[in-house]
Design an enzyme around this catalytic site. Structure first.
Site, short mmCIF file in Angstrom:
data_model
loop_
_atom_site.label_atom_id
_atom_site.label_comp_id
_atom_site.label_asym_id
_atom_site.label_seq_id
_atom_site.Cartn_x
_atom_site.Cartn_y
_atom_site.Cartn_z
N ARG A 38 0.14 2.65 -11.60
CA ARG A 38 1.13 1.97 -10.78
C ARG A 38 2.49 2.62 -10.92
NH1 ARG A 38 -2.95 0.69 -9.29
NH2 ARG A 38 -3.89 -1.39 -9.01
N CYS A 44 0.45 1.95 -5.81
CA CYS A 44 -0.47 2.83 -6.55
C CYS A 44 0.09 4.25 -6.67
CB CYS A 44 -1.82 2.89 -5.84
SG CYS A 44 -2.69 1.32 -5.79
N HIS A 71 0.83 -1.20 0.00
CA HIS A 71 0.00 0.00 0.00
C HIS A 71 0.87 1.26 0.00
CE1 HIS A 71 -3.98 -1.56 0.21
NE2 HIS A 71 -3.83 -2.18 1.36
#
Length: 258
Positions: free
Chosen positions: A245, A236, A162
């Protein structure tokens, strides 16, 4: 002279007051949701990840933590060649240069089995098999893409994490520069990769970036053309979105037995 209805005024005032209460209540709920996502999930996930790292270190008989140092031997000389457990399905085969490295074995699904450290970012996090949100990423772990190489193996050891919320271990991987070290510690070995290239933005569907020889399908100038032992970090971008990405690639520089 027109007389205004006091009852109508009271009803209008009551309606305005009720509407204001609803707006304030919704605002408070939204604020609590933001606090939960941006603060509480990070706090909880970081604590869980830290405990998992400590648990792995104790399980491996290294309660004092891992060693971030540069391995003392290059891959072909420092590895125990009889312990190469990498399979063809996990990126097996000999690395470029003709040697073999001691690759980590494939773990169970969602199992944390390695520790990644990135000194430039001050990052220490567990690595788990798979990239499911509930089982891996939302715990603050770094996830290993299935069907990519294991640490130290020939091919591409591809990882996801993340960038925002839930521990956000890859929040600042855009700060990595060529030559920065990435170490991956398992029960038996310490693998050191060196950052080599960065792809600032590509589509989420660009599977080429995690191929055995990583190369963008959408931006062919980004990536590699020769087999080797690579690491790929993906997250991300831009921040607080999941539209694109960000990719960082590195090459295996050394392996040291524990």
């Amino acid at each position: 002279m027109v007389q205004r209805d006091p009852r109508g005024r009271r009803l209008a005032a009551r309606g305005l007051w009720s509407g204001a209460e609803v707006v304030v209540t919704l605002g408070v709920v939204l604020l609590l949701l933001v606090v939960h996502q941006l603060w509480w999930t990070n706090r909880q996930a970081r604590a869980d990840a830290r405990h998992k790292v400590q648990s792995l270190q104790q399980e491996w008989g290294r309660p004092g933590g891992g060693d971030d140092g540069v391995p003392s031997a290059p891959p072909d000389e420092g590895a125990d060649k009889d312990k190469d457990t990498d399979t063809a399905g996990e990126g097996g085969g000999a690395p470029a240069g003709g040697g073999r490295t001691a690759a980590a074995a494939a773990p169970r699904w969602d199992q944390a089995y390695a520790v990644i450290r990135i000194p430039r970012l001050g990052l220490t996090a567990p690595v788990a098999q798979g990239i499911s949100k509930s089982g891996v990423l939302d715990k603050g772990y770094v996830g290993h893409y299935p069907r990519t190489a294991q640490p130290g193996g020939a091919g591409n050891f591809a990882l996801a994490g993340h960038r925002n919320t839930h521990g956000e271990p890859f929040r600042h991987i855009d700060r990595l520069r060529r030559g920065d070290r990435i170490t991956v510690e398992t029960r038996e070995h310490m693998y050191t990769y060196v950052v080599d290239k960065t792809l600032a933005q590509t589509a989420a569907r660009d599977s080429g970036v995690i191929a055995a020889v990583p190369r963008s399908n959408l931006k062919p100038a980004s990536g590699y053309s020769e087999p080797g032992s690579y690491v790929t970090l993906t997250t991300c971008t831009p921040e607080f979105t999941s539209r694109y990405r960000l990719v960082v690639w590195g090459k295996l520089a050394g392996v040291r037995g524990r």
